[in-house]
Scaffold this motif. Structure first.
Motif, PDB file in Angstrom:
ATOM      1  N   MET A 158       0.716  -1.354  -0.205  1.00  0.00           N
ATOM      2  CA  MET A 158       0.408   0.011  -0.309  1.00  0.00           C
ATOM      3  C   MET A 158       1.346   1.162   0.280  1.00  0.00           C
ATOM      4  N   LYS A 159       0.877   1.990  -1.384  1.00  0.00           N
ATOM      5  CA  LYS A 159       1.101   3.329  -1.273  1.00  0.00           C
ATOM      6  C   LYS A 159       0.418   4.526  -0.596  1.00  0.00           C
ATOM      7  N   PRO A 160       0.280   5.275   0.355  1.00  0.00           N
ATOM      8  CA  PRO A 160      -0.299   5.837   0.461  1.00  0.00           C
ATOM      9  C   PRO A 160      -0.296   7.417  -0.166  1.00  0.00           C
ATOM     10  N   THR A 161      -1.457   8.964  -0.090  1.00  0.00           N
ATOM     11  CA  THR A 161      -0.972   9.944  -0.420  1.00  0.00           C
ATOM     12  C   THR A 161       0.066  10.296   0.022  1.00  0.00           C
ATOM     13  N   TYR A 162       0.363  11.000  -1.345  1.00  0.00           N
ATOM     14  CA  TYR A 162       1.798  11.877  -1.013  1.00  0.00           C
ATOM     15  C   TYR A 162       2.083  12.758   0.115  1.00  0.00           C
ATOM     16  N   GLY A 163       2.750  12.716   0.983  1.00  0.00           N
ATOM     17  CA  GLY A 163       2.130  13.637   2.260  1.00  0.00           C
ATOM     18  C   GLY A 163       1.640  12.865   3.802  1.00  0.00           C
ATOM     19  N   ARG A 164       1.164  11.924   3.300  1.00  0.00           N
ATOM     20  CA  ARG A 164       0.825  10.881   4.719  1.00  0.00           C
ATOM     21  C   ARG A 164       1.841  10.347   5.327  1.00  0.00           C
ATOM     22  N   CYS A 165       2.884   9.651   4.989  1.00  0.00           N
ATOM     23  CA  CYS A 165       4.282   9.209   6.158  1.00  0.00           C
ATOM     24  C   CYS A 165       5.365  10.128   5.585  1.00  0.00           C
ATOM     25  N   SER A 166       5.631  10.901   6.337  1.00  0.00           N
ATOM     26  CA  SER A 166       7.085  12.053   6.272  1.00  0.00           C
ATOM     27  C   SER A 166       8.237  10.890   5.908  1.00  0.00           C
ATOM     28  N   ARG A 167       8.428  11.732   5.118  1.00  0.00           N
ATOM     29  CA  ARG A 167       9.938  11.189   4.094  1.00  0.00           C
ATOM     30  C   ARG A 167      11.144  11.482   5.022  1.00  0.00           C
ATOM     31  N   TRP A 168      11.548  12.231   5.896  1.00  0.00           N
ATOM     32  CA  TRP A 168      12.191  12.397   6.833  1.00  0.00           C
ATOM     33  C   TRP A 168      13.317  11.180   7.438  1.00  0.00           C
ATOM     34  N   GLY A 169      14.350  10.988   6.506  1.00  0.00           N
ATOM     35  CA  GLY A 169      15.208  10.401   6.995  1.00  0.00           C
ATOM     36  C   GLY A 169      15.435   8.813   6.158  1.00  0.00           C
ATOM     37  N   ILE A 170      14.356   8.989   4.970  1.00  0.00           N
ATOM     38  CA  ILE A 170      14.356   7.852   4.144  1.00  0.00           C
ATOM     39  C   ILE A 170      15.021   8.582   3.151  1.00  0.00           C
ATOM     40  N   VAL A 171      16.478   7.218   2.895  1.00  0.00           N
ATOM     41  CA  VAL A 171      16.995   8.144   1.451  1.00  0.00           C
ATOM     42  C   VAL A 171      16.577   8.508   0.112  1.00  0.00           C
ATOM     43  N   ALA A 172      16.644  10.054  -0.054  1.00  0.00           N
ATOM     44  CA  ALA A 172      15.933  10.468  -0.891  1.00  0.00           C
ATOM     45  C   ALA A 172      16.285  10.187  -2.508  1.00  0.00           C
ATOM     46  N   PHE A 173      15.561   9.769  -3.142  1.00  0.00           N
ATOM     47  CA  PHE A 173      15.680   9.147  -4.502  1.00  0.00           C
ATOM     48  C   PHE A 173      14.815  10.803  -5.303  1.00  0.00           C
ATOM     49  N   ALA A 174      13.331  10.536  -5.568  1.00  0.00           N
ATOM     50  CA  ALA A 174      13.066  11.105  -6.232  1.00  0.00           C
ATOM     51  C   ALA A 174      11.808  12.028  -5.360  1.00  0.00           C
ATOM     52  N   SER A 175      12.203  13.304  -4.749  1.00  0.00           N
ATOM     53  CA  SER A 175      11.474  13.553  -3.455  1.00  0.00           C
ATOM     54  C   SER A 175       9.563  13.913  -3.779  1.00  0.00           C
ATOM     55  N   SER A 176       9.225  14.624  -5.095  1.00  0.00           N
ATOM     56  CA  SER A 176       8.316  14.840  -5.610  1.00  0.00           C
ATOM     57  C   SER A 176       7.820  13.737  -5.188  1.00  0.00           C
ATOM     58  N   LEU A 177       7.810  12.543  -5.060  1.00  0.00           N
ATOM     59  CA  LEU A 177       6.954  11.926  -5.992  1.00  0.00           C
ATOM     60  C   LEU A 177       7.622  10.294  -4.412  1.00  0.00           C
ATOM     61  N   ASP A 178       8.270   9.966  -3.808  1.00  0.00           N
ATOM     62  CA  ASP A 178       9.073   9.910  -3.139  1.00  0.00           C
ATOM     63  C   ASP A 178       7.975   9.192  -1.417  1.00  0.00           C
ATOM     64  N   GLN A 179       6.814   7.792  -1.416  1.00  0.00           N
ATOM     65  CA  GLN A 179       6.454   8.003  -0.031  1.00  0.00           C
ATOM     66  C   GLN A 179       6.798   6.046   0.522  1.00  0.00           C
ATOM     67  N   ALA A 180       6.182   6.527   1.580  1.00  0.00           N
ATOM     68  CA  ALA A 180       6.704   5.207   2.592  1.00  0.00           C
ATOM     69  C   ALA A 180       5.748   4.521   2.572  1.00  0.00           C
ATOM     70  N   GLY A 181       5.101   3.001   2.480  1.00  0.00           N
ATOM     71  CA  GLY A 181       3.842   2.588   3.280  1.00  0.00           C
ATOM     72  C   GLY A 181       4.123   0.786   3.876  1.00  0.00           C
ATOM     73  N   PRO A 182       3.005  -0.063   3.906  1.00  0.00           N
ATOM     74  CA  PRO A 182       3.216  -0.952   5.005  1.00  0.00           C
ATOM     75  C   PRO A 182       3.129  -2.274   3.608  1.00  0.00           C
ATOM     76  N   MET A 183       3.669  -3.117   4.053  1.00  0.00           N
ATOM     77  CA  MET A 183       4.267  -4.559   3.383  1.00  0.00           C
ATOM     78  C   MET A 183       3.298  -5.180   4.006  1.00  0.00           C
ATOM     79  N   THR A 184       2.178  -5.977   3.730  1.00  0.00           N
ATOM     80  CA  THR A 184       2.298  -7.118   5.095  1.00  0.00           C
ATOM     81  C   THR A 184       0.885  -8.752   3.834  1.00  0.00           C
ATOM     82  N   ARG A 185       0.844  -9.332   4.642  1.00  0.00           N
ATOM     83  CA  ARG A 185       0.097 -10.185   4.707  1.00  0.00           C
ATOM     84  C   ARG A 185      -1.514 -10.068   4.200  1.00  0.00           C
ATOM     85  N   THR A 186      -2.090  -9.136   4.964  1.00  0.00           N
ATOM     86  CA  THR A 186      -3.645  -8.572   5.364  1.00  0.00           C
ATOM     87  C   THR A 186      -3.956  -7.487   4.848  1.00  0.00           C
TER      88      THR A 186
END
Lengths: 96, 490
Positions: free
Chosen positions: B195-223
């Protein structure tokens, strides 16, 4: 537009990446392929469209209070440096 | 009872609450599973000692009645998140041995929620790739095999280590990051929920930057439920990230189990991309039927500029990457190679530190940003991006969610596509449009190919409407009833 060998050498220099002479032809081919492919964007009429740099464009940049929020962590800052001395980064000689 | 490594987050939470097992027990089960499945190469860095210490601390908190939302749950972190005191490499030689003295906001929130950190998962170098083959630390092997041969398959990318680890039961869940599909595509390849949340939902701080206007963290799970649970502990406003959204955070689990009667599901015919596996198109049709059977109304929507999303992305993302990766100069952290002058130190360091795909993208980005080409390529791509975002906005005036395939193909073999640059880039053709528009998207495993490989369907909603996304995804998951498991597990 195709990207030639001298252009690859020039952008590699701009990007500060040493590219071996032997790699230039292959890179020119690859970049030409990618550039040729992205040029399909020319088919899209974008007359009068404002370029979008970010989907957060509506966000107003916040100003934080003018107080120290970080600092006093010199050793942390230096902890991953390739070379340090007396609490400073050591960098190659810049001025001859 | 099922093996401890087979539990969902929700089941593990219940088991810990009832005292059926301790965090230490479920953590040990995962550490053993990781050891037994090392040939998958899902982890760059295993942190078993840290995990056991985390687990013991969690068990003490539980005994004291003071538990967080994810307390005691063994979770893996993509090696793009900086983790305090634990090597964080972005799967690049450039950052080999880099030990951050700080914690990324998202991983810090998971720590605060009580997670047990099992280690750092493998990825494509600097998150640039769709097969996890560009990692400096070697490719990841997909725990799934096709019926027709025994070839090792790629897990997708860039969050390939996370996807493989979740699928192979080497963690209960993992974090991923998604720039153009790096959560959703590997999730589809490995038969899990990404799941990729809306851009801006998860902070990008401390994530090694690739493309800052697109990067977004999200969960990977089995359900889907696990994704909702985990996302809850990842999101929130962060003053350290200027693009972090200051918006209310809903209770993502609250919508699960609600019906979707009367919801309008958009079906964009433009996603019938040429070259897409017919089985995937059939699965898409099946997905439409499932949602209709559940009471939703399928509505045709038109997103006519969809085909231009991928070429726009391959201008914008490399441009931002070339700027972001300028920081790797061998001075303050990371690799340094010697040279006769300062310029040569830079050039040698960056030549030695970056792999071929990263080098190619930096050069591409430098090219499109260079004098004379900036307007023709970069500004042009940003204008196309605006048109694509506007098309989605218009579509969401008529529909509540959009259903598409997540990927154009099932997982492929190692090296099968590594010589075909544009073919590799096409992996993200279904996921990139929502990325450009900053919209939330989720890949839900929906079926198996005739060759026995998992295939995902993607849902997209309007910005900050993760509730509708989870609500429909939950129904899709129930309808699909995907229970197949990979052959190779820990």
């Amino acid at each position: 537009m195709s990207v030639d060998k001298s252009t690859v050498a020039r952008i590699a220099q701009l990007a500060r990446i040493k590219v071996p002479e032997d790699d230039l032809d292959a890179l020119a081919d690859e970049l030409s392929k990618i550039v040729g492919w992205v040029e399909q964007l020319d088919e899209v009429d974008t007359e009068g469209v404002a370029p979008m740099a970010s989907t957060a464009e509506g966000t107003v940049l916040r100003q934080r209070d003018d107080i120290v929020t970080d600092g006093d962590c010199r050793d942390d800052v230096l902890s991953n440096a390739p070379e340090t001395t007396n609490g400073y980064f050591v960098v190659p000689k810049v001025i001859e | 009872m099922a093996a401890l490594t087979d539990l969902t987050i929700a089941e593990a939470q219940a088991g810990l609450e009832k005292g059926e097992f301790s965090s230490k027990e479920i953590t040990k089960a995962h550490i053993s599973a990781i050891e037994e499945a090392r040939e998958l190469n899902a982890y760059v860095t295993e942190t078993p000692e840290r995990a056991l210490a985390d687990a013991e601390a969690s068990d003490k908190r539980r005994a004291a009645g003071d538990v967080g939302a994810l307390d005691g749950l063994p979770i893996a972190i993509k090696d793009l998140f900086c983790t305090k005191g634990v090597q964080s490499t972005a799967s690049s030689h450039m950052l080999e041995g880099f030990v951050p003295p700080y914690e990324s906001t998202v991983s810090g929130k998971l720590v605060d929620a009580g997670m047990v950190m099992l280690g750092k998962t493998n990825l494509d170098e600097f998150a640039m790739g769709s097969s996890n083959e560009t990692s400096y630390f070697g490719p990841v092997i997909n725990p799934w095999k096709r019926n027709s041969d025994d070839q090792p398959l790629v897990p997708g990318g860039s969050s390939g280590g996370s996807a493989a680890a979740v699928a192979a039961r080497l963690c209960l869940a993992a974090t991923g990051t998604d720039t153009g599909g790096s959560i959703r595509q590997p999730a589809s390849f490995c038969g899990i929920v990404g799941m990729k949340p809306t851009y801006g939902r998860c902070s990008r701080w401390g994530i090694v930057a690739f493309a800052s206007s697109l990067d977004q963290a999200g969960p990977m799970t089995r359900t889907v439920r696990d994704a909702a649970i985990m996302l809850q502990s990842m999101v929130g406003f962060d003053p350290k990230d200027t693009t972090s959204a200051e918006v209310p955070v809903p209770d993502f689990q609250a919508v699960l189990g609600q019906d979707i009667k009367g919801l309008k599901i958009g079906i964009p015919s433009e996603y019938r991309v040429e070259g897409t596996d017919p089985e995937i198109l059939a699965l898409w049709d099946q997905g439409i039927k499932w949602l209709e059977d559940a009471g939703a109304e399928a509505v045709e929507v038109s997103l006519p500029r969809t085909k231009y999303a991928l070429p726009a992305y391959y201008i914008i993302a490399p441009a931002e990457a070339s700027s972001n990766l300028a920081r790797y100069d061998g001075m303050r952290y990371g690799l340094r190679e010697d040279g006769d002058s300062l310029a040569e130190v830079y050039e040698n360091t960056r030549a030695a530190g970056f792999g071929n795909e990263v080098r190619r993208r930096i050069l591409m980005g430098t090219y499109v940003l260079s004098a004379g080409y900036y307007d023709a390529y970069y500004i042009k791509a940003q204008k196309v991006r605006k048109l694509i975002a506007d098309e989605f906005s218009a579509a969401f005036e008529a529909v509540d969610a959009i259903l598409t395939p997540a990927v154009p193909s099932a997982a492929f073999a190692h090296k099968e596509k590594s010589d075909d640059l544009l073919g590799m880039y096409l992996n993200d053709v279904m996921t990139v449009p929502a990325s450009l528009a900053g919209l939330p998207g989720i890949s839900v495993p929906a079926g198996l190919s005739s060759d026995g490989l998992p295939l995902g369907l993607q849902l997209i909603t309007k910005a900050f409407d993760e509730e509708t996304l989870f609500r429909v995804a939950d129904v899709l998951e129930q309808s699909a009833g995907f229970t197949a498991q990979p052959g190779q597990k820990g």
